[in-house]
Design an enzyme around this catalytic site. Structure first.
Site, PDB file in Angstrom:
ATOM      1  N   GLU A 130     -15.434   0.699  14.888  1.00 17.57           N
ATOM      2  CA  GLU A 130     -15.156  -0.477  15.718  1.00 17.57           C
ATOM      3  C   GLU A 130     -14.959  -0.139  17.185  1.00 17.57           C
ATOM      4  O   GLU A 130     -15.215  -0.990  18.056  1.00 17.57           O
ATOM      5  CB  GLU A 130     -13.904  -1.184  15.196  1.00 17.57           C
ATOM      6  N   ASN A 184       0.870  -1.174   0.000  1.00 21.65           N
ATOM      7  CA  ASN A 184       0.000   0.000   0.000  1.00 21.65           C
ATOM      8  C   ASN A 184       0.908   1.224   0.000  1.00 21.65           C
ATOM      9  O   ASN A 184       1.520   1.560   1.013  1.00 21.65           O
ATOM     10  CB  ASN A 184      -0.914  -0.001   1.225  1.00 21.65           C
ATOM     11  N   MET A 221     -11.049  11.316  16.951  1.00 20.16           N
ATOM     12  CA  MET A 221     -12.362  11.340  17.600  1.00 20.16           C
ATOM     13  C   MET A 221     -12.246  11.325  19.116  1.00 20.16           C
ATOM     14  O   MET A 221     -13.062  11.936  19.819  1.00 20.16           O
ATOM     15  CB  MET A 221     -13.192  10.145  17.114  1.00 20.16           C
ATOM     16  N   GLU A 236      -8.600  -4.967   5.209  1.00 20.64           N
ATOM     17  CA  GLU A 236      -8.404  -4.773   3.774  1.00 20.64           C
ATOM     18  C   GLU A 236      -7.174  -5.510   3.265  1.00 20.64           C
ATOM     19  O   GLU A 236      -7.183  -6.047   2.150  1.00 20.64           O
ATOM     20  CB  GLU A 236      -8.298  -3.280   3.476  1.00 20.64           C
ATOM     21  N   ARG A 290     -11.496  15.787   5.964  1.00 21.41           N
ATOM     22  CA  ARG A 290     -12.249  16.095   4.742  1.00 21.41           C
ATOM     23  C   ARG A 290     -13.649  16.583   5.097  1.00 21.41           C
ATOM     24  O   ARG A 290     -14.271  16.096   6.041  1.00 21.41           O
ATOM     25  CB  ARG A 290     -12.351  14.868   3.844  1.00 21.41           C
ATOM     26  N   ARG A 297      -2.566  -2.425  -3.494  1.00 21.12           N
ATOM     27  CA  ARG A 297      -3.772  -1.624  -3.336  1.00 21.12           C
ATOM     28  C   ARG A 297      -3.684  -0.433  -4.281  1.00 21.12           C
ATOM     29  O   ARG A 297      -2.711   0.306  -4.286  1.00 21.12           O
ATOM     30  CB  ARG A 297      -3.897  -1.118  -1.897  1.00 21.12           C
ATOM     31  N   HIS A 322     -18.245   2.476   7.163  1.00 21.51           N
ATOM     32  CA  HIS A 322     -16.792   2.463   7.333  1.00 21.51           C
ATOM     33  C   HIS A 322     -16.398   3.823   7.899  1.00 21.51           C
ATOM     34  O   HIS A 322     -16.320   4.818   7.171  1.00 21.51           O
ATOM     35  CB  HIS A 322     -16.102   2.210   5.985  1.00 21.51           C
ATOM     36  N   HIS A 355     -13.169   2.692  -0.666  1.00 17.42           N
ATOM     37  CA  HIS A 355     -13.261   1.737   0.449  1.00 17.42           C
ATOM     38  C   HIS A 355     -13.939   0.439   0.007  1.00 17.42           C
ATOM     39  O   HIS A 355     -14.460  -0.316   0.835  1.00 17.42           O
ATOM     40  CB  HIS A 355     -14.034   2.316   1.646  1.00 17.42           C
TER      41      HIS A 355
END
Length: 395
Positions: free
Chosen positions: A330, A8, A280, A381, A239, A89, A206, A178
């Site tokens: 999660e 990635n 967060m 992923e 964003r 990816r 997600h 995603h």
């Protein structure tokens, strides 16, 4: 043993993992960062040991050469590890690629051409692909595209209401992102419920630093919140998500350059623009301490998610399951509770104890009385890229 090296790449970094594609076990992982910025940093983890060092990596080819050296220095050169494929990816596959694709010169060239749709991502992917193909020429290289899962969107979902000739000329449509995460999470949710994925209407949330929602009907993506770029849709770490296009024109006409507006919307908006932090946990703590900006950020964040949740419940004619995944989805029970609050009339009821339980595995967090199963399913992923790459070369 057969393994897949999953790569990635970013503009100044390469993350990699060596994975058993059948079990998903990580055999090694690492990161090279600050590529092209003087002394680069390499971190390689294998066999319970971590090796951190400063390396020279002026470009992605030198960086990939350091990856090969890291395996050798750990006592397990890549040729001895049964590498059956390298899975790359790739963020943007346009309308060209609908599944995992063996990379030849033509595919590599097309990935680079698609940089006009993903200027922050595809150039770096193309550089890493070129480097990996140069240094591992005898191994098949497979591209797994973030956009591929969303190629099942109907025309009314992916078409923007602008002049069709202009849209076609410039490739302006909803591609969605995603996709690898939405695909593997919806499959694992079906397994958790003991149902075939083809029998379920699912809404997958997600929620990470980047965030998107996907409406999945019978295992097929039928709508998603991200669009031409990953900027559209939900409020994210940095964003903005949805914004009136007229606001962008207003900023341009008021003297901001296109690059300044790009930087504003992609790097200095979302939670960062509203509260000062992309994390967060920091935002929630600040709100609890009385920071009104942080409290507003949380309300906007949750409201936008509920906006899409409601839309997709209508589009799907209801849902059998709602699935939370990625870092926030999660781990943040409060976000899950806020998103699902007061939705009894949709048949959505959380169980407070189940939702608050500290658990890292797939689990049901809805009450037994809920008609809609609400789940938390960790995304993976990299393991899905390894699986898809392996399946592409194993048959």
């Amino acid at each position: 043993m057969r393994t897949v090296l999953v790569v990635n790449s970013g503009s100044s970094s390469i993350k990699y993992q060596l994975i058993d594609p059948e079990s998903g076990e990580r055999l090694a992982s690492g990161l090279i960062e600050r590529i092209g910025h003087g002394a680069a940093r390499s971190s390689h983890r294998q066999g319970g040991a971590t090796a951190d060092r400063t390396v020279e990596a002026a470009d992605h080819t030198e960086a990939f050469r350091e990856i090969v050296r890291s395996f050798a220095a750990a006592g397990s050169p890549l040729p001895t590890l049964g590498v059956a494929a390298v899975g790359h990816r790739v963020v943007q596959g346009g309308s060209d690629f609908v599944g995992p694709t063996l990379i030849d010169d033509a595919v590599a060239e097309r990935i680079l051409e698609l940089s006009e749709l993903a200027p922050l991502h595809n150039p770096a992917h193309a550089q890493a692909i070129a480097a990996a193909r140069l240094l591992l020429p005898d191994v098949p290289h497979i591209a797994v595209f973030d956009t591929a899962f969303h190629q099942t969107l109907p025309a009314e979902a992916y078409t923007y209401a602008i002049d069709l000739a202009v849209a076609d000329e410039y490739g302006v449509r909803r591609y969605g992102f995603h996709g690898t995460s939405h695909q593997v999470v919806s499959q694992r949710a079906a397994e958790l419920l003991g149902e075939p994925v083809t029998a379920l209407r699912q809404i997958v949330l997600h929620l990470g630093n980047g965030a998107s929602v996907c409406a999945i009907d019978g295992g097929r993506s039928v709508d998603t919140s991200m669009g031409l770029t990953p900027l559209e849709g939900l409020v994210m770490g940095s964003r903005s998500g949805d914004i009136d296009p007229g606001a962008i024109l207003h900023l341009l006409r008021s003297g901001m350059s296109a690059d300044q507006v790009d930087g504003l919307l992609n790097q200095h908006s979302g939670l960062r623009g509203l509260s000062g932090s992309v994390d967060m946990r920091d935002v929630r703590k600040a709100a609890a301490d009385g920071d009104e900006r942080a409290a507003l950020a949380l309300r906007i964040y949750g409201r936008r998610i509920r906006h899409y949740l409601g839309a997709y419940l209508v589009e799907l004619g209801g849902a059998d399951t709602i699935v939370f995944t990625a870092g926030v989805g999660e781990n943040d029970a409060a976000v899950r509770a806020e998103v699902c609050s007061d939705l009894d009339w949709f048949g959505i009821r959380l169980d407070e104890e189940r939702n608050a339980a500290q658990d890292s595995g797939p689990r049901v967090i809805s009450s037994d009385a809920s008609r809609v199963a609400v789940l938390v399913v960790p995304t993976d992923e990299e393991a899905e890229i390894a699986r898809q790459a392996w399946e592409s070369v194993a048959h």
